[in-house]
Design a protein around this motif. Structure first.
Motif, PDB file in Angstrom:
ATOM      1  N   GLN A 187       0.830  -1.200   0.000  1.00  0.00           N
ATOM      2  CA  GLN A 187       0.000   0.000   0.000  1.00  0.00           C
ATOM      3  C   GLN A 187       0.871   1.258   0.000  1.00  0.00           C
ATOM      4  OE1 GLN A 187      -2.541  -1.080   3.469  1.00  0.00           O
ATOM      5  NE2 GLN A 187      -4.250  -0.474   2.170  1.00  0.00           N
ATOM      6  N   VAL A 188       1.920   1.265   0.813  1.00  0.00           N
ATOM      7  CA  VAL A 188       2.817   2.414   0.862  1.00  0.00           C
ATOM      8  C   VAL A 188       3.456   2.645  -0.502  1.00  0.00           C
ATOM      9  CG1 VAL A 188       4.992   3.284   1.803  1.00  0.00           C
ATOM     10  CG2 VAL A 188       3.306   2.288   3.328  1.00  0.00           C
ATOM     11  N   LEU A 189       3.991   1.572  -1.096  1.00  0.00           N
ATOM     12  CA  LEU A 189       4.705   1.712  -2.358  1.00  0.00           C
ATOM     13  C   LEU A 189       3.770   2.008  -3.527  1.00  0.00           C
ATOM     14  CD1 LEU A 189       7.341  -1.126  -1.899  1.00  0.00           C
ATOM     15  CD2 LEU A 189       7.666   1.327  -1.619  1.00  0.00           C
ATOM     16  N   ASP A 190       2.500   1.623  -3.399  1.00  0.00           N
ATOM     17  CA  ASP A 190       1.508   1.953  -4.430  1.00  0.00           C
ATOM     18  C   ASP A 190       0.966   3.366  -4.263  1.00  0.00           C
ATOM     19  OD1 ASP A 190       1.654  -0.448  -5.760  1.00  0.00           O
ATOM     20  OD2 ASP A 190       0.057  -1.389  -4.595  1.00  0.00           O
ATOM     21  N   GLY A 191       1.401   4.053  -3.194  1.00  0.00           N
ATOM     22  CA  GLY A 191       0.932   5.415  -2.960  1.00  0.00           C
ATOM     23  C   GLY A 191      -0.414   5.492  -2.283  1.00  0.00           C
ATOM     24  N   LYS A 192      -0.939   4.362  -1.802  1.00  0.00           N
ATOM     25  CA  LYS A 192      -2.252   4.347  -1.144  1.00  0.00           C
ATOM     26  C   LYS A 192      -2.089   4.622   0.348  1.00  0.00           C
ATOM     27  CE  LYS A 192      -3.955   1.079  -4.593  1.00  0.00           C
ATOM     28  NZ  LYS A 192      -4.447  -0.294  -4.864  1.00  0.00           N
ATOM     29  N   VAL A 193      -1.492   5.767   0.643  1.00  0.00           N
ATOM     30  CA  VAL A 193      -1.148   6.093   2.032  1.00  0.00           C
ATOM     31  C   VAL A 193      -2.394   6.358   2.859  1.00  0.00           C
ATOM     32  CG1 VAL A 193       0.158   7.661   3.498  1.00  0.00           C
ATOM     33  CG2 VAL A 193       1.067   6.990   1.279  1.00  0.00           C
ATOM     34  N   SER A 194      -3.368   7.079   2.278  1.00  0.00           N
ATOM     35  CA  SER A 194      -4.602   7.364   3.015  1.00  0.00           C
ATOM     36  C   SER A 194      -5.332   6.077   3.364  1.00  0.00           C
ATOM     37  CB  SER A 194      -5.513   8.270   2.178  1.00  0.00           C
ATOM     38  OG  SER A 194      -4.884   9.502   1.910  1.00  0.00           O
ATOM     39  N   GLU A 195      -5.358   5.152   2.407  1.00  0.00           N
ATOM     40  CA  GLU A 195      -6.001   3.859   2.645  1.00  0.00           C
ATOM     41  C   GLU A 195      -5.282   3.090   3.749  1.00  0.00           C
ATOM     42  OE1 GLU A 195      -6.577  -0.164   0.007  1.00  0.00           O
ATOM     43  OE2 GLU A 195      -6.933   1.774  -0.984  1.00  0.00           O
ATOM     44  N   LEU A 196      -3.943   3.118   3.725  1.00  0.00           N
ATOM     45  CA  LEU A 196      -3.167   2.432   4.759  1.00  0.00           C
ATOM     46  C   LEU A 196      -3.423   3.050   6.128  1.00  0.00           C
ATOM     47  CD1 LEU A 196      -0.930   0.553   5.832  1.00  0.00           C
ATOM     48  CD2 LEU A 196       0.731   2.291   5.141  1.00  0.00           C
ATOM     49  N   LEU A 197      -3.412   4.397   6.198  1.00  0.00           N
ATOM     50  CA  LEU A 197      -3.631   5.056   7.482  1.00  0.00           C
ATOM     51  C   LEU A 197      -5.019   4.743   8.032  1.00  0.00           C
ATOM     52  CD1 LEU A 197      -1.985   8.524   6.748  1.00  0.00           C
ATOM     53  CD2 LEU A 197      -1.105   6.725   8.251  1.00  0.00           C
ATOM     54  N   GLY A 198      -6.016   4.640   7.148  1.00  0.00           N
ATOM     55  CA  GLY A 198      -7.356   4.267   7.592  1.00  0.00           C
ATOM     56  C   GLY A 198      -7.383   2.871   8.186  1.00  0.00           C
ATOM     57  N   ASP A 199      -6.711   1.927   7.522  1.00  0.00           N
ATOM     58  CA  ASP A 199      -6.640   0.548   8.042  1.00  0.00           C
ATOM     59  C   ASP A 199      -5.943   0.512   9.394  1.00  0.00           C
ATOM     60  OD1 ASP A 199      -7.898  -0.300   5.771  1.00  0.00           O
ATOM     61  OD2 ASP A 199      -6.079  -1.057   4.790  1.00  0.00           O
ATOM     62  N   LEU A 200      -4.824   1.243   9.492  1.00  0.00           N
ATOM     63  CA  LEU A 200      -4.064   1.236  10.738  1.00  0.00           C
ATOM     64  C   LEU A 200      -4.860   1.853  11.883  1.00  0.00           C
ATOM     65  CD1 LEU A 200      -0.478   2.208   9.480  1.00  0.00           C
ATOM     66  CD2 LEU A 200      -1.244  -0.028  10.282  1.00  0.00           C
ATOM     67  N   GLU A 201      -5.621   2.914  11.576  1.00  0.00           N
ATOM     68  CA  GLU A 201      -6.403   3.554  12.640  1.00  0.00           C
ATOM     69  C   GLU A 201      -7.471   2.604  13.172  1.00  0.00           C
ATOM     70  OE1 GLU A 201      -8.738   7.711  13.646  1.00  0.00           O
ATOM     71  OE2 GLU A 201      -7.882   7.382  11.650  1.00  0.00           O
ATOM     72  N   LEU A 202      -8.104   1.844  12.291  1.00  0.00           N
ATOM     73  CA  LEU A 202      -9.091   0.860  12.738  1.00  0.00           C
ATOM     74  C   LEU A 202      -8.445  -0.185  13.648  1.00  0.00           C
ATOM     75  CD1 LEU A 202     -11.173   0.263   9.472  1.00  0.00           C
ATOM     76  CD2 LEU A 202     -11.934   1.398  11.570  1.00  0.00           C
ATOM     77  N   LYS A 203      -7.265  -0.658  13.257  1.00  0.00           N
ATOM     78  CA  LYS A 203      -6.566  -1.667  14.065  1.00  0.00           C
ATOM     79  C   LYS A 203      -6.133  -1.077  15.413  1.00  0.00           C
ATOM     80  CE  LYS A 203      -4.787  -4.639  10.360  1.00  0.00           C
ATOM     81  NZ  LYS A 203      -5.626  -4.113   9.292  1.00  0.00           N
ATOM     82  N   ARG A 209      -9.553  -1.035  22.357  1.00  0.00           N
ATOM     83  CA  ARG A 209     -10.777  -1.604  22.948  1.00  0.00           C
ATOM     84  C   ARG A 209     -10.476  -2.923  23.655  1.00  0.00           C
ATOM     85  NH1 ARG A 209     -13.447   0.575  18.314  1.00  0.00           N
ATOM     86  NH2 ARG A 209     -13.125  -1.369  17.159  1.00  0.00           N
ATOM     87  N   ASN A 210      -9.524  -3.676  23.103  1.00  0.00           N
ATOM     88  CA  ASN A 210      -9.135  -4.961  23.725  1.00  0.00           C
ATOM     89  C   ASN A 210      -8.139  -4.771  24.863  1.00  0.00           C
ATOM     90  OD1 ASN A 210     -10.750  -6.221  21.844  1.00  0.00           O
ATOM     91  ND2 ASN A 210      -9.045  -6.680  20.441  1.00  0.00           N
ATOM     92  N   GLN A 211      -7.839  -3.483  25.191  1.00  0.00           N
ATOM     93  CA  GLN A 211      -6.897  -3.124  26.254  1.00  0.00           C
ATOM     94  C   GLN A 211      -5.478  -3.637  25.966  1.00  0.00           C
ATOM     95  OE1 GLN A 211      -8.402  -4.143  30.144  1.00  0.00           O
ATOM     96  NE2 GLN A 211     -10.197  -2.811  29.925  1.00  0.00           N
ATOM     97  N   ASP A 212      -5.192  -3.828  24.679  1.00  0.00           N
ATOM     98  CA  ASP A 212      -3.823  -4.181  24.267  1.00  0.00           C
ATOM     99  C   ASP A 212      -3.118  -2.862  23.915  1.00  0.00           C
ATOM    100  OD1 ASP A 212      -1.492  -5.184  23.266  1.00  0.00           O
ATOM    101  OD2 ASP A 212      -2.399  -6.516  21.774  1.00  0.00           O
ATOM    102  N   ALA A 217      -0.086   1.354  20.824  1.00  0.00           N
ATOM    103  CA  ALA A 217       0.997   2.340  20.751  1.00  0.00           C
ATOM    104  C   ALA A 217       1.913   2.064  19.567  1.00  0.00           C
ATOM    105  CB  ALA A 217       1.793   2.345  22.053  1.00  0.00           C
ATOM    106  N   GLU A 218       2.177   0.787  19.288  1.00  0.00           N
ATOM    107  CA  GLU A 218       3.015   0.429  18.143  1.00  0.00           C
ATOM    108  C   GLU A 218       2.369   0.899  16.843  1.00  0.00           C
ATOM    109  OE1 GLU A 218       3.574  -3.763  18.236  1.00  0.00           O
ATOM    110  OE2 GLU A 218       4.929  -3.747  19.966  1.00  0.00           O
ATOM    111  N   ILE A 219       1.055   0.673  16.721  1.00  0.00           N
ATOM    112  CA  ILE A 219       0.362   1.083  15.499  1.00  0.00           C
ATOM    113  C   ILE A 219       0.340   2.604  15.385  1.00  0.00           C
ATOM    114  CG2 ILE A 219      -1.848   1.036  14.278  1.00  0.00           C
ATOM    115  CD1 ILE A 219      -2.390  -1.670  15.615  1.00  0.00           C
ATOM    116  N   ARG A 220       0.144   3.299  16.521  1.00  0.00           N
ATOM    117  CA  ARG A 220       0.175   4.767  16.503  1.00  0.00           C
ATOM    118  C   ARG A 220       1.528   5.275  15.999  1.00  0.00           C
ATOM    119  NH1 ARG A 220       1.035   6.739  22.123  1.00  0.00           N
ATOM    120  NH2 ARG A 220       3.124   6.090  21.446  1.00  0.00           N
ATOM    121  N   ASP A 221       2.619   4.654  16.458  1.00  0.00           N
ATOM    122  CA  ASP A 221       3.958   5.062  16.013  1.00  0.00           C
ATOM    123  C   ASP A 221       4.140   4.807  14.522  1.00  0.00           C
ATOM    124  OD1 ASP A 221       4.473   5.810  18.603  1.00  0.00           O
ATOM    125  OD2 ASP A 221       5.624   4.005  19.110  1.00  0.00           O
TER     126      ASP A 221
END
Length: 594
Positions: A187-203, A209-212, A217-221
């Motif tokens: 996704q990064v190399l295809d330039g789909k950065v907005s799509e990747l950031l959306g997926d990461l935010e959901l995760k 929510r699962n208190q993990d 924090a890793e995903i936020r970084d």
């Protein structure tokens, strides 16, 4: 050559080559070979000059115009004819490659192979491609080493301990988790950065929510790193633009520049620029066609739309060619209104600015007389700017090393000098094999990603060395002009066996002698250092009280016998791992070496 001298030509598509002696001076393609070639004798300007200068014509019939386009591009790259428009920066630019394996690895490579891997590029800025790879290596835990294909290890590397690799090399990685990481890299190399950031935010929200919270924090970084990097290199446009490439052209006097911009997902992803010299007789159509021909022969992945500032010949064939490469329909269009015309205006404005910058740089560098003369003496298509010199140094076959020097604009660039140990199983010297190995490793190993591709190779030696170097280039799959400089007669040697004798005062010869001597001295210095280190190691082997640990400690402190001899016992005893007794033993042994 006269019209009556032409061979019988068919009314079929194909490629034709004008020859003068043993050299191809022009390569062209045609819907109808008979009509196109005949037109050279009824035209004027460059076309008539080519026909008058050539002494024979060869042609190849193809099945269609697309096949002719591809063959024309390959023949121009092979022969680099004098009258074709040639890109100054037409080199083997780096690509990013994601290997075709159960656990893929991301690599920087110089060519695209038909191996099922995914490729992105070419990247004209080697620094940019390395920054992108470093970003991906830092935030996505796909493997960084362990070979291609994956080699099993007993223990994981340091990246696993740092949380930067899932360690498939020891069977630690979960296949599903690894596939997800690879998808995000794509996704990064295809330039789909907005799509990747959306997926990461959901995760990230799901992990919270699962208190993990550690995972969140890793995903936020990860998200912050992606935003930080791409926020500096991308400019947002209307997302409805989707994926496309658009081109700009600027010219001034004998110079021109063509720039291609990539938009992916409505965002600017990158730019590819080619500077061209001696364009006085070339039309805008020829300049654009030369860029399109060379760039899209290797570029990947391709967008569904390419916008041009003006018409080029055989746009239909070009569209078919791009579609066949992309595996989907690719449209080539000249926009007449709307947002897409504004993109072309932006491209033209940036191309003008880039051309002005290039011309100022040329004025600042000046025209080195040796480089100007080299272009004519060697019959090169463009004036060489970056020259790499090569020499092999050994003493009766012992510790052979290769020396590489870099000159830019006729001046040494010492920060890019390199030295290379030659791997050999033989005790007898073989300079030819060593030179072939050095050239091959230079253009396929780590140096291929960290050093720019030169315009010319200078080989210290005669025809044997030149042909060995040529063989190394062929093994590496790269084409670069090269010349040898034989020491005794100071004669230039070309791969075809031709020799060129110049007076010692000739600026081209003076420049090559200067670099040849620099290359030779660079290799001798390295060779002396290796021999000195070897002698140093042998001295320690039979000294009482000097075991493996003390030997390694001393070798870490000293590189030559002279440095060690300059020490006194008191200072030597204070070094790590040493004491007064061992210091005296070392100095006593050294006094017997002489």
């Amino acid at each position: 050559m006269h019209l009556a001298d032409l061979p019988p030509l068919p009314e079929a598509p194909g490629v034709y080559q004008w020859w003068k002696g043993s050299s191809v001076i022009y390569v062209g393609k045609a819907k109808s070979l008979k009509a196109r070639v005949s037109s050279y004798f009824h035209g004027e300007g460059k076309a008539l000059t080519i026909a008058s200068e050539a002494d024979r014509l060869e042609f190849i019939v193809t099945r269609d115009e697309v096949e002719a386009l591809l063959l024309e591009a390959n023949l121009i790259k092979l022969h680099r004819p004098r009258y074709n428009v040639l890109m100054k920066d037409d080199k083997h630019y780096p690509f990013l490659k994601l290997t075709n394996e159960p656990y893929p690895i991301l690599l920087i490579v110089r060519r695209v192979d038909n191996d099922g891997a995914r490729y992105w590029g070419p990247f004209p800025d080697g620094g940019a491609v390395r920054r992108i790879k470093r970003l991906i290596d830092r935030i996505f835990p796909i493997r960084k080493n362990s070979g291609v294909p994956l080699k099993k290890r007993r223990y994981p590397c340091l990246n696993f301990s740092m949380g930067r690799c899932l360690a498939p090399c020891i069977g630690q990685a979960d296949p599903a988790a690894y596939r997800e990481m690879v998808r995000q890299v794509e996704q990064v190399l295809d330039g789909k950065v907005s799509e990747l950031l959306g997926d990461l935010e959901l995760k990230m929200r799901q992990a919270a929510r699962n208190q993990d919270f550690e995972r969140a924090a890793e995903i936020r970084d990860q998200m912050e790193a992606v935003r930080s990097f791409f926020g500096t290199v991308q400019q947002a446009y209307d997302p409805e633009l989707g994926d496309l490439d658009f081109l700009g052209l600027a010219r001034a006097g004998r110079y021109a520049i063509v720039q291609l911009y990539q938009v992916r997902g409505g965002q600017m992803l990158g730019r590819n620029s080619r500077f061209i010299e001696d364009v006085e007789e070339a039309s805008d159509q020829e300049l654009l066609w030369a860029f399109l021909r060379d760039y899209y022969l290797e570029a990947t992945p391709l967008p569904p739309l390419v916008l041009l500032p003006s018409e080029v010949e055989d746009m239909g064939a070009l569209s078919q060619f791009l579609s066949s490469r992309a595996g989907k329909k690719v449209e080539v269009r000249i926009p007449q209104r709307g947002d897409k015309t504004r993109l072309l205006e932006l491209a033209e404005k940036n191309a003008r600015t880039a051309l002005e910058t290039e011309m100022r740089l040329l004025e600042r560098k000046g025209d080195h007389p040796g480089l100007v003369a080299l272009k004519d003496v060697l019959g090169l298509s463009v004036r060489p700017y970056r020259i790499e010199g090569y020499d092999i140094s050994n003493l009766f076959g012992e510790s052979p090393v290769a020396s590489i020097t870099v000159f830019e604009g006729g001046r040494p660039k010492k920060a890019e000098y390199r030295r290379m140990k030659i791997k050999t199983d033989s005790k007898s010297p073989d300079d030819y094999l060593a030179l072939e190995q050095a050239i091959y490793r230079r253009f396929t190993g780590s140096l291929s990603a960290s050093m720019a591709v030169p315009d010319l190779l200078l080989i210290d030696g005669g025809l044997g060395q030149v042909r060995a170097a040529q063989k190394g280039l062929e093994r590496a799959g790269i084409q670069i002009p090269l010349v040898g400089l034989a020491k005794r007669e100071e004669t230039l040697i070309l791969p075809n066996g031709r020799s060129i004798e110049l007076p010692l005062t000739h600026p081209a010869l003076q420049l090559l002698i200067f670099q040849r001597d620099e290359t030779h001295n660079n290799g001798l210095q390295f060779h002396r250092k290796l021999r000195s280190q070897k002698a140093l190691k042998s001295v320690f082997d039979n000294i009482p009280g000097i075991g493996p640990k003390r030997k390694e400690a001393l070798l870490a402190q000293f590189s030559t016998l002279e440095e060690l001899k300059a020490m006194d016992a008191e200072r030597l005893a204070k070094l790590p791992g040493m004491d007064k007794r061992s210091a005296e033993a070392v100095l006593k042994a050294l006094s017997q070496v002489g």
